[in-house]
Write a protein that holds these residues in place. Structure first.
Motif, PDB file in Angstrom:
ATOM      1  N   ASP A 169       0.839  -1.187   0.000  1.00 18.42           N
ATOM      2  CA  ASP A 169       0.000   0.000   0.000  1.00 18.42           C
ATOM      3  C   ASP A 169       0.882   1.247   0.000  1.00 18.42           C
ATOM      4  O   ASP A 169       1.891   1.295   0.706  1.00 18.42           O
ATOM      5  N   ILE A 226      -4.482  -5.784  -9.381  1.00 15.63           N
ATOM      6  CA  ILE A 226      -5.868  -5.528  -8.924  1.00 15.63           C
ATOM      7  C   ILE A 226      -6.298  -6.658  -7.982  1.00 15.63           C
ATOM      8  O   ILE A 226      -6.838  -6.418  -6.894  1.00 15.63           O
ATOM      9  N   GLY A 259      -4.551  -6.389  -4.489  1.00 14.23           N
ATOM     10  CA  GLY A 259      -5.258  -5.493  -3.586  1.00 14.23           C
ATOM     11  C   GLY A 259      -4.522  -4.278  -3.072  1.00 14.23           C
ATOM     12  O   GLY A 259      -5.116  -3.469  -2.354  1.00 14.23           O
ATOM     13  N   LYS A 261      -3.240  -0.685  -2.368  1.00 16.19           N
ATOM     14  CA  LYS A 261      -3.991   0.537  -2.656  1.00 16.19           C
ATOM     15  C   LYS A 261      -3.180   1.784  -2.313  1.00 16.19           C
ATOM     16  O   LYS A 261      -2.044   1.682  -1.878  1.00 16.19           O
ATOM     17  N   ASN A 262      -3.818   2.937  -2.534  1.00 15.63           N
ATOM     18  CA  ASN A 262      -3.157   4.221  -2.269  1.00 15.63           C
ATOM     19  C   ASN A 262      -1.854   4.351  -3.075  1.00 15.63           C
ATOM     20  O   ASN A 262      -0.857   4.873  -2.593  1.00 15.63           O
ATOM     21  N   LEU A 312      -7.598  -0.507 -12.741  1.00 21.24           N
ATOM     22  CA  LEU A 312      -6.877  -0.252 -11.472  1.00 21.24           C
ATOM     23  C   LEU A 312      -7.379   1.056 -10.850  1.00 21.24           C
ATOM     24  O   LEU A 312      -7.611   1.135  -9.640  1.00 21.24           O
ATOM     25  N   HIS A 319     -11.007   0.749  -9.569  1.00 23.55           N
ATOM     26  CA  HIS A 319     -11.119   0.057  -8.286  1.00 23.55           C
ATOM     27  C   HIS A 319     -10.535   0.872  -7.131  1.00 23.55           C
ATOM     28  O   HIS A 319     -10.308   0.334  -6.044  1.00 23.55           O
ATOM     29  N   ARG A 320     -10.290   2.168  -7.387  1.00 23.86           N
ATOM     30  CA  ARG A 320      -9.872   3.125  -6.348  1.00 23.86           C
ATOM     31  C   ARG A 320      -8.550   2.719  -5.684  1.00 23.86           C
ATOM     32  O   ARG A 320      -8.350   2.944  -4.496  1.00 23.86           O
ATOM     33  N   ARG A 321      -7.643   2.128  -6.492  1.00 25.87           N
ATOM     34  CA  ARG A 321      -6.337   1.753  -5.940  1.00 25.87           C
ATOM     35  C   ARG A 321      -5.318   2.861  -6.143  1.00 25.87           C
ATOM     36  O   ARG A 321      -4.234   2.821  -5.585  1.00 25.87           O
TER      37      ARG A 321
END
Lengths: 238, 218
Positions: free
Chosen positions: A18, A41, A44, A46-47, A65, A68-70
């Motif tokens: 992350d 994706i 998982g 993120k940020n 990507l 999916h708000r990553r």
């Protein structure tokens, strides 16, 4: 024994964390490591800050990507292209940041980052809004703007062929950002259409020497992004 | 009543032909997206011109048949292309080394506005809510030796594209050498905007009426 080959895209992207800074190769669909992006994706993380020339098309690859708000921030030169709807929508909602960089400056920032050069001066964007707030300096009567080198935690790159040392060759204009991105990340993760034996790539023709590569996964039949977009497919596959 | 329209100015193809005539033999040329792409079809016989596309090919060839389409062989507009014999592929940093390092002879671009001082605006209309996108435009105008602009003389609502000061965000300052429009070929010189040639049924008064910036007769 040196063996950079891993067995799946999932294994290749397993360490991405992350908040990571990630370079993703490709100019439009040419050179976009779509299977690695899809594995990311699934993984998982993120940020993420993503450095890539474009923001993807349709609902696959980088566009998925982002969807999916990553991705917290994109650093790119051309975020709106034909069939790119995801990024413009989220950008207008304020859900993703953008740092806009001229294309040549983007390439050079990555090259510099990979070469251990923290900053450099370029004539591109002088006297434009993209030079606002940046240091200017004259050399021989010409004004240049200072730009910083870019480094990343990971680079995701697609190539034509690789060996177990991580030596790479590319295909046509799919080469684009691949070679410079390989040099600028702590860990470069590569999807290759073919894994070949050591020596099968003529040393005179190696484009990316293996020292710049951490992991390689074979993806024999990578997706044709424009086909997926035309068929209105979205990832994860339904 | 029948009104017979007189053709005023050049067609898009004629404009492209005019630009092509000004590209010397043995030039390395980068063509922008859209109207500039037409220039490649009109290079006079006997001249050998090499096309650079900034995504990484020197020696861009014509558009392939659909069956020959290779998704990994595209131009800067992301259209499918071919590579000529003797062409070469390279990565982005090398590609922009050719551009920024003044190795490309001529770049032909479209524009929203060109000012009397050779400033060019061709990347953003600055509209609120528009997604900013610049691509290689700023690198090209900063680095290529000669910048030609090919564009309609006026916008669809009749505004002059050749202006005293650009009102749209600049791509580069003082870089344009010549502008080729449907009405005229205009060189940007020290003394000002010098009209080199006018299209069919265009005279100087008509041209000036359709141009915001002051023009000079050659």
């Amino acid at each position: 024994m040196i063996n950079k080959i891993v067995s799946s895209p999932a294994e290749a992207v397993a360490n991405i964390f992350d908040g990571a800074m990630i370079m993703i190769g490709g100019f439009g669909e040419a050179g976009s490591p779509i299977e690695l992006i899809h594995a990311l994706i699934d993984q998982g993380a993120k940020n993420l800050t993503v450095i890539s020339n474009n923001t993807g098309s349709g609902h696959v690859g980088i566009a998925s990507l982002i969807e999916h708000r990553r991705v917290a921030k994109m650093i790119c030169s051309f975020p709106r292209t034909l069939n790119s709807t995801v990024f413009p929508e989220l950008y207008n909602k304020g859900e993703v940041d953008l740092e806009l960089v001229p294309q040549g400056t983007l390439a050079e920032r990555i090259r510099a980052g990979g070469a251990g050069i923290p900053a450099f001066y370029t004539p591109s964007s002088v006297n434009t809004s993209l030079a606002n707030g940046k240091e200017l300096r004259d050399f021989d009567g010409i004004t240049y703007v200072m730009e910083y080198g870019l480094k990343a935690d990971f680079s995701l790159v697609k190539c034509e062929a690789a060996d177990r040392y991580g030596n790479l060759i590319y295909n046509k204009t799919a080469r684009n950002f691949g070679p410079v991105m390989c040099t600028a990340a702590d860990q470069t993760l590569v999807q290759a259409k073919r894994i070949v034996e050591l020596g099968d790539i003529d040393p005179e023709c190696v484009v990316t020497p293996g020292i710049f590569v951490k992991k390689v996964v074979e993806v024999t039949n990578p997706s044709d992004e424009s086909k997926l977009v035309a068929e209105e497919r979205s990832y994860p596959w339904k | 009543m029948e009104i017979k329209e007189t053709k005023v100015g050049w067609s898009r193809i004629e404009m492209a032909q005019k630009v092509a005539l000004d590209i010397p033999d043995e030039s390395y040329v980068n063509l922008g997206i859209g109207l500039p792409e037409l220039v490649a079809d009109h290079v006079p016989e006997g001249r050998e011109v090499i096309y650079h596309t900034e995504n990484g090919l020197l020696g861009m060839g014509p558009i392939p048949e659909e069956s020959e389409r290779d998704p990994e062989l595209i131009n800067a507009g992301k259209k499918n292309i071919t590579a000529i014999k003797g062409g070469s592929f390279f990565h982005h940093a090398d590609s922009f080394t050719m551009i920024r390092g003044k190795h490309i002879d001529i770049c032909v671009l479209g524009a929203f506005q060109v000012s009397k001082d050779g400033d060019i605006a061709n990347w953003s209309t600055g509209k609120p809510g528009a997604i900013p996108a610049v691509g290689g435009a700023m690198d090209l105008v900063a680095g290529v030796k000669r910048i030609f602009v090919i564009t309609q003389h006026n916008t669809k609502d009749g505004k002059s594209k050749l202006v005293n000061e650009c009102t749209y965000p600049l791509t580069g300052k003082g870089v344009v050498e010549t502008i080729y429009t449907n009405l005229a070929i205009i060189d940007l010189k020290k003394e000002g905007l010098v009209v080199r040639e006018m299209g069919p049924n265009v005279d100087f008064e008509y041209l000036q009426e359709h141009t915001e910036a002051p023009l000079i007769k050659s």
